[in-house]
Scaffold this motif. Sequence first.
Motif, mmCIF file in Angstrom:
data_model
loop_
_atom_site.group_PDB
_atom_site.id
_atom_site.type_symbol
_atom_site.label_atom_id
_atom_site.label_comp_id
_atom_site.label_asym_id
_atom_site.label_seq_id
_atom_site.Cartn_x
_atom_site.Cartn_y
_atom_site.Cartn_z
ATOM 1 N N LEU A 162 -8.716 -5.234 6.649
ATOM 2 C CA LEU A 162 -8.034 -5.978 7.703
ATOM 3 C C LEU A 162 -6.533 -5.897 7.500
ATOM 4 O O LEU A 162 -6.045 -5.902 6.369
ATOM 5 C CB LEU A 162 -8.473 -7.438 7.697
ATOM 6 C CG LEU A 162 -9.956 -7.702 7.937
ATOM 7 C CD1 LEU A 162 -10.266 -9.188 7.789
ATOM 8 C CD2 LEU A 162 -10.376 -7.213 9.309
ATOM 9 N N THR A 163 -5.817 -5.853 8.610
ATOM 10 C CA THR A 163 -4.349 -5.823 8.578
ATOM 11 C C THR A 163 -3.835 -6.947 9.464
ATOM 12 O O THR A 163 -4.266 -7.091 10.616
ATOM 13 C CB THR A 163 -3.813 -4.472 9.068
ATOM 14 O OG1 THR A 163 -4.436 -3.424 8.321
ATOM 15 C CG2 THR A 163 -2.314 -4.389 8.881
ATOM 16 N N PHE A 164 -2.919 -7.736 8.915
ATOM 17 C CA PHE A 164 -2.369 -8.882 9.618
ATOM 18 C C PHE A 164 -0.861 -8.751 9.751
ATOM 19 O O PHE A 164 -0.207 -8.135 8.920
ATOM 20 C CB PHE A 164 -2.650 -10.186 8.842
ATOM 21 C CG PHE A 164 -4.097 -10.509 8.705
ATOM 22 C CD1 PHE A 164 -4.758 -11.241 9.674
ATOM 23 C CD2 PHE A 164 -4.813 -10.083 7.601
ATOM 24 C CE1 PHE A 164 -6.106 -11.542 9.546
ATOM 25 C CE2 PHE A 164 -6.159 -10.372 7.463
ATOM 26 C CZ PHE A 164 -6.803 -11.108 8.432
ATOM 27 N N LEU A 165 -0.342 -9.390 10.782
ATOM 28 C CA LEU A 165 1.096 -9.583 10.935
ATOM 29 C C LEU A 165 1.329 -11.076 10.935
ATOM 30 O O LEU A 165 0.719 -11.814 11.717
ATOM 31 C CB LEU A 165 1.597 -8.967 12.250
ATOM 32 C CG LEU A 165 3.036 -9.327 12.643
ATOM 33 C CD1 LEU A 165 4.033 -8.826 11.606
ATOM 34 C CD2 LEU A 165 3.366 -8.781 14.010
ATOM 35 N N LEU A 166 2.193 -11.542 10.043
ATOM 36 C CA LEU A 166 2.586 -12.944 9.964
ATOM 37 C C LEU A 166 4.028 -13.005 10.447
ATOM 38 O O LEU A 166 4.928 -12.426 9.824
ATOM 39 C CB LEU A 166 2.466 -13.426 8.513
ATOM 40 C CG LEU A 166 2.817 -14.862 8.198
ATOM 41 C CD1 LEU A 166 1.949 -15.828 8.992
ATOM 42 C CD2 LEU A 166 2.664 -15.120 6.715
#
Length: 151
Positions: free
Chosen positions: A58-62
């Motif tokens: 999974l890849t997230f942007l915060l």
Amino acid sequence: MLRNILIVVAVALAAIVVFATYSFFRKRTPAEKLEALRKEVRQDGGVVFETDIASKHLTFLLLSCKVYLLDTSGEKIERTQVLRTGFNLWFTPCMGQKIWTENGFVMVDLENRALGAGGGNTSGGHYRSKDGVKWEKLANKGWFPVEQVQN
């Protein structure tokens, strides 16, 4: 001699055209897209975070106290907002944000503060997810689905 110069110039121009065409039509890899996004959001305090949870990468942007799940498989990176702080009538800038993994969960801390209303962490908090889509928020009596916890 003039003929040799013209040949060299023609070959050089052809090489430039081939290189420019290749660069224009070449698809960027997911890693290249993520690196470009990292550079873009870094100036605003954003973080791109990659992890493996429940046998999935999974890849997230915060960014600005919001969490987005990223999909890098297409031409552009698709952002799906999966978490944000609660609604507040006052201007509530993001004062801090953190993302990490712990015990099989993606963990997120979001801190926003209402200006002119006494401060304090207005509607942020501690969150966790096993899949990046369904989130729980830490309340007084434990972890509960975000929808059930009042801010």
